[in-house]
Design a protein around this motif. Structure first.
Motif, PDB file in Angstrom:
ATOM      1  N   THR A 147      -2.620   6.245  -6.986  1.00  0.00           N
ATOM      2  CA  THR A 147      -1.992   5.085  -7.633  1.00  0.00           C
ATOM      3  C   THR A 147      -2.836   4.500  -8.748  1.00  0.00           C
ATOM      4  O   THR A 147      -2.320   3.797  -9.612  1.00  0.00           O
ATOM      5  N   GLY A 148      -4.143   4.757  -8.720  1.00  0.00           N
ATOM      6  CA  GLY A 148      -5.028   4.132  -9.696  1.00  0.00           C
ATOM      7  C   GLY A 148      -5.350   2.687  -9.355  1.00  0.00           C
ATOM      8  O   GLY A 148      -6.024   1.993 -10.122  1.00  0.00           O
ATOM      9  N   LEU A 149      -4.862   2.220  -8.213  1.00  0.00           N
ATOM     10  CA  LEU A 149      -5.127   0.852  -7.779  1.00  0.00           C
ATOM     11  C   LEU A 149      -6.459   0.785  -7.042  1.00  0.00           C
ATOM     12  O   LEU A 149      -6.886   1.752  -6.416  1.00  0.00           O
ATOM     13  N   ASN A 150      -7.101  -0.358  -7.117  1.00  0.00           N
ATOM     14  CA  ASN A 150      -8.352  -0.570  -6.399  1.00  0.00           C
ATOM     15  C   ASN A 150      -8.012  -1.088  -5.003  1.00  0.00           C
ATOM     16  O   ASN A 150      -7.925  -2.287  -4.760  1.00  0.00           O
ATOM     17  N   VAL A 151      -7.806  -0.154  -4.067  1.00  0.00           N
ATOM     18  CA  VAL A 151      -7.299  -0.493  -2.736  1.00  0.00           C
ATOM     19  C   VAL A 151      -8.455  -0.689  -1.764  1.00  0.00           C
ATOM     20  O   VAL A 151      -9.370   0.133  -1.686  1.00  0.00           O
ATOM     21  N   LYS A 152      -8.391  -1.789  -1.019  1.00  0.00           N
ATOM     22  CA  LYS A 152      -9.382  -2.069   0.011  1.00  0.00           C
ATOM     23  C   LYS A 152      -8.662  -2.370   1.325  1.00  0.00           C
ATOM     24  O   LYS A 152      -7.572  -2.934   1.327  1.00  0.00           O
ATOM     25  N   ALA A 153      -9.289  -1.986   2.419  1.00  0.00           N
ATOM     26  CA  ALA A 153      -8.702  -2.223   3.737  1.00  0.00           C
ATOM     27  C   ALA A 153      -9.074  -3.610   4.241  1.00  0.00           C
ATOM     28  O   ALA A 153     -10.161  -4.115   3.971  1.00  0.00           O
ATOM     29  N   PHE A 154      -8.152  -4.212   4.975  1.00  0.00           N
ATOM     30  CA  PHE A 154      -8.377  -5.526   5.578  1.00  0.00           C
ATOM     31  C   PHE A 154      -7.976  -5.428   7.042  1.00  0.00           C
ATOM     32  O   PHE A 154      -6.801  -5.315   7.361  1.00  0.00           O
ATOM     33  N   PHE A 155      -8.992  -5.435   7.925  1.00  0.00           N
ATOM     34  CA  PHE A 155      -8.740  -5.338   9.356  1.00  0.00           C
ATOM     35  C   PHE A 155      -9.123  -6.658  10.009  1.00  0.00           C
ATOM     36  O   PHE A 155     -10.301  -6.974  10.129  1.00  0.00           O
ATOM     37  N   ALA A 156      -8.144  -7.432  10.408  1.00  0.00           N
ATOM     38  CA  ALA A 156      -8.411  -8.701  11.085  1.00  0.00           C
ATOM     39  C   ALA A 156      -8.527  -8.464  12.586  1.00  0.00           C
ATOM     40  O   ALA A 156      -8.150  -7.407  13.098  1.00  0.00           O
TER      41      ALA A 156
ATOM     42  N   ASN B  64      -2.577 -14.753  -0.146  1.00  0.00           N
ATOM     43  CA  ASN B  64      -2.787 -13.711  -1.152  1.00  0.00           C
ATOM     44  C   ASN B  64      -4.144 -13.017  -1.021  1.00  0.00           C
ATOM     45  O   ASN B  64      -4.684 -12.520  -1.998  1.00  0.00           O
ATOM     46  N   LYS B  65      -4.685 -12.990   0.190  1.00  0.00           N
ATOM     47  CA  LYS B  65      -5.871 -12.182   0.460  1.00  0.00           C
ATOM     48  C   LYS B  65      -5.465 -10.767   0.866  1.00  0.00           C
ATOM     49  O   LYS B  65      -6.266  -9.850   0.851  1.00  0.00           O
ATOM     50  N   VAL B  66      -4.207 -10.627   1.259  1.00  0.00           N
ATOM     51  CA  VAL B  66      -3.599  -9.337   1.591  1.00  0.00           C
ATOM     52  C   VAL B  66      -2.317  -9.214   0.778  1.00  0.00           C
ATOM     53  O   VAL B  66      -1.490 -10.117   0.798  1.00  0.00           O
ATOM     54  N   GLN B  67      -2.157  -8.116   0.051  1.00  0.00           N
ATOM     55  CA  GLN B  67      -0.963  -7.927  -0.773  1.00  0.00           C
ATOM     56  C   GLN B  67       0.039  -6.961  -0.141  1.00  0.00           C
ATOM     57  O   GLN B  67       1.237  -7.042  -0.395  1.00  0.00           O
ATOM     58  N   VAL B  68      -0.471  -6.059   0.688  1.00  0.00           N
ATOM     59  CA  VAL B  68       0.385  -5.099   1.390  1.00  0.00           C
ATOM     60  C   VAL B  68      -0.089  -5.027   2.830  1.00  0.00           C
ATOM     61  O   VAL B  68      -1.298  -5.033   3.093  1.00  0.00           O
ATOM     62  N   GLY B  69       0.855  -4.967   3.776  1.00  0.00           N
ATOM     63  CA  GLY B  69       0.450  -4.926   5.168  1.00  0.00           C
ATOM     64  C   GLY B  69       1.257  -3.963   5.998  1.00  0.00           C
ATOM     65  O   GLY B  69       2.456  -3.756   5.753  1.00  0.00           O
ATOM     66  N   TYR B  70       0.587  -3.367   6.971  1.00  0.00           N
ATOM     67  CA  TYR B  70       1.243  -2.550   7.996  1.00  0.00           C
ATOM     68  C   TYR B  70       1.399  -3.447   9.217  1.00  0.00           C
ATOM     69  O   TYR B  70       0.413  -3.911   9.799  1.00  0.00           O
TER      70      TYR B  70
ATOM     71  N   VAL C 129      -4.000  -4.167   8.025  1.00  0.00           N
ATOM     72  CA  VAL C 129      -3.513  -3.356   9.138  1.00  0.00           C
ATOM     73  C   VAL C 129      -3.641  -4.163  10.421  1.00  0.00           C
ATOM     74  O   VAL C 129      -4.723  -4.661  10.741  1.00  0.00           O
ATOM     75  N   ILE C 130      -2.540  -4.321  11.161  1.00  0.00           N
ATOM     76  CA  ILE C 130      -2.561  -5.121  12.384  1.00  0.00           C
ATOM     77  C   ILE C 130      -3.513  -4.510  13.410  1.00  0.00           C
ATOM     78  O   ILE C 130      -3.702  -3.296  13.462  1.00  0.00           O
ATOM     79  N   SER C 131      -4.072  -5.373  14.239  1.00  0.00           N
ATOM     80  CA  SER C 131      -5.165  -4.966  15.134  1.00  0.00           C
ATOM     81  C   SER C 131      -4.661  -4.413  16.459  1.00  0.00           C
ATOM     82  O   SER C 131      -4.809  -5.025  17.513  1.00  0.00           O
ATOM     83  N   THR C 132      -4.056  -3.229  16.419  1.00  0.00           N
ATOM     84  CA  THR C 132      -3.635  -2.574  17.655  1.00  0.00           C
ATOM     85  C   THR C 132      -4.838  -1.958  18.374  1.00  0.00           C
ATOM     86  O   THR C 132      -4.791  -1.745  19.582  1.00  0.00           O
TER      87      THR C 132
END
Length: 325
Positions: free
Chosen positions: A56-65, A78-84, A32-35
C-alpha cells in the motif's frame, strides 16, 4: 544572489515540510482486539502488517491494547484508523468511534462465520449442560471480555439467558479474561467452565493437539458472522481505496500470504462487507437491554415504558433497514 539563495532555501524548506505532512497523513495504526496476549498477536499479525506496508505504501503500525475497549477508544480518538474487531466490539466502534465496516474475514474451512463455545476440562465432572446448570453456585466461570462477541455477548444471550441464569449472580465466581487465558485455564483444570470460540479451538488443535485433547465442548452457539474490519469514516478516499484493494486481494493466490492468513486463526483472506453484518448482534444487544429494563424494580412505570419504547423504535429501525436491502 543572497536574496535568491534565501528564496531557494525557503522553498526547499516548504517542500520538505509538505513531504513530511504528506507522509504523516499516510500513517495508519491497525488495532487488533486482544483475543490473546500481545506477544502472540504480534507474532501472528506482524507478517500481514509488513505485507500491508509494502503493497500500500502506507506507514502501517500495529496497535495491541490489553482489552477490547483500548482499540475502541483508540479509534475514537484517532489513535487507531483501522481495526480488526469482533462483531460486538465493532458495534461500539461504529456507534462511538466514527467507524465503518468495510470487510470481514473469510474462513479456510468455507464457513461464513464461527461459533461461541462453552468448554470444560475433559476430566471434569461436567458431561452435559444439565450438569452445569444443576448447581451453578458451586462453579467458577471463565467469561470473556465485556466487548467480546463469542466470549460474552452470544453465550450470555443464547446460553445463560435461555436457561434463566444471569451470569453476574448465578455463579460462585466469574473471571473475565481473554480467550487464550480461559482456554489455558480449562486445559490446566484451573476453572470449572469457560466461554471460548471455534477459531481458538482450531488453533489449539493444530498447534497443541495434546492440549486440545484436554478440552470437552459442552455447548455450541448458532453461527456468528465473521470478524469485521473497521476503518474510520473520515479517512481520505485514496487511503480507503488502498486499504480495500489490499485486504480484498490478500491471500487469494500467493502461497506466502496464504500461510500468513492461516497463521492468524485459520483464515483464508477477507471479503467485502458493511455495517449491515452487525444487525443480528445489535438485535441481541437490544433484546438484553429490554430484559434488563423489564426486570429493573427501581424504575417507575413511566420510565420503564419510555425506555422500552425507545428500544422498540431501535428494533423497528433495524428491521426496516433490513427490509430495504
Amino acid at each position: 544572489m543572497k536574496f535568491l539563495r534565501s528564496l531557494f532555501t525557503l522553498a526547499a524548506g516548504a517542500a520538505a515540510f509538505a513531504c513530511v505532512a504528506t507522509a504523516h497523513a499516510e500513517d495508519i495504526n491497525l488495532g487488533v482486539i486482544s483475543t490473546d496476549s500481545s506477544v502472540v498477536l504480534k507474532q501472528r499479525w506482524e507478517p500481514l502488517i509488513e505485507d500491508m506496508k509494502k503493497q500500500t505504501g502506507l506507514n502501517v503500525k500495529a496497535f495491541f491494547a490489553t482489552d477490547y475497549a483500548g482499540i475502541i477508544e483508540g479509534m475514537r480518538f484517532n489513535k487507531v484508523q483501522v481495526g480488526y474487531f469482533g462483531n460486538a466490539s465493532a458495534i461500539e466502534a461504529v456507534d462511538r468511534s466514527g467507524g465503518e465496516v468495510f470487510a470481514k474475514a473469510q474462513h479456510a474451512n468455507g464457513d461464513s462465520g464461527y461459533y461461541s463455545l462453552l468448554i470444560t476440562n475433559v476430566n471434569s465432572r461436567f458431561k452435559t449442560l444439565d450438569d452445569v446448570f444443576k448447581n451453578t453456585k458451586d462453579l467458577t466461570l471463565g467469561f470473556g471480555d465485556p466487548n467480546s462477541t463469542s466470549g460474552t455477548l452470544v453465550p450470555a444471550y443464547y446460553l445463560f439467558a435461555k436457561h434463566n441464569t444471569p451470569v453476574n449472580t448465578s455463579f460462585k465466581s466469574v473471571l473475565p479474561s481473554s480467550h487464550e487465558a480461559n482456554l489455558l485455564a480449562v486445559v490446566n483444570n484451573k476453572i470449572d467452565i469457560a466461554t471460548n470460540n471455534s477459531m481458538m479451538m482450531e488453533t489449539l488443535k493444530r498447534e497443541h493437539p495434546d492440549k486440545y485433547a484436554q478440552v470437552r465442548v459442552l455447548w455450541t452457539s448458532p453461527l456468528i458472522p465473521s470478524d469485521p474490519l473497521v476503518w474510520r469514516k473520515d479517512l481520505p478516499q485514496a487511503t480507503k481505496d488502498k486499504l480495500r484493494k489490499f485486504f480484498l486481494n490478500y491471500a487469494k493466490t500467493d502461497p506466502h500470504e496464504k500461510a500468513v492468513m492461516a497463521g492468524i486463526t485459520e483464515y483464508s483472506g477477507f471479503e467485502a462487507s458493511s455495517d449491515q453484518q452487525l444487525r443480528p448482534i445489535r438485535e441481541i444487544v437490544l433484546f438484553q437491554q429490554k430484559q434488563k429494563i423489564e426486570s429493573d424494580a427501581h424504575l417507575s412505570d413511566n420510565d420503564r415504558k419510555t425506555q422500552l419504547a425507545a428500544l422498540d423504535a431501535k428494533l423497528s429501525a433495524l428491521n426496516s433497514a433490513q427490509s430495504k436491502q
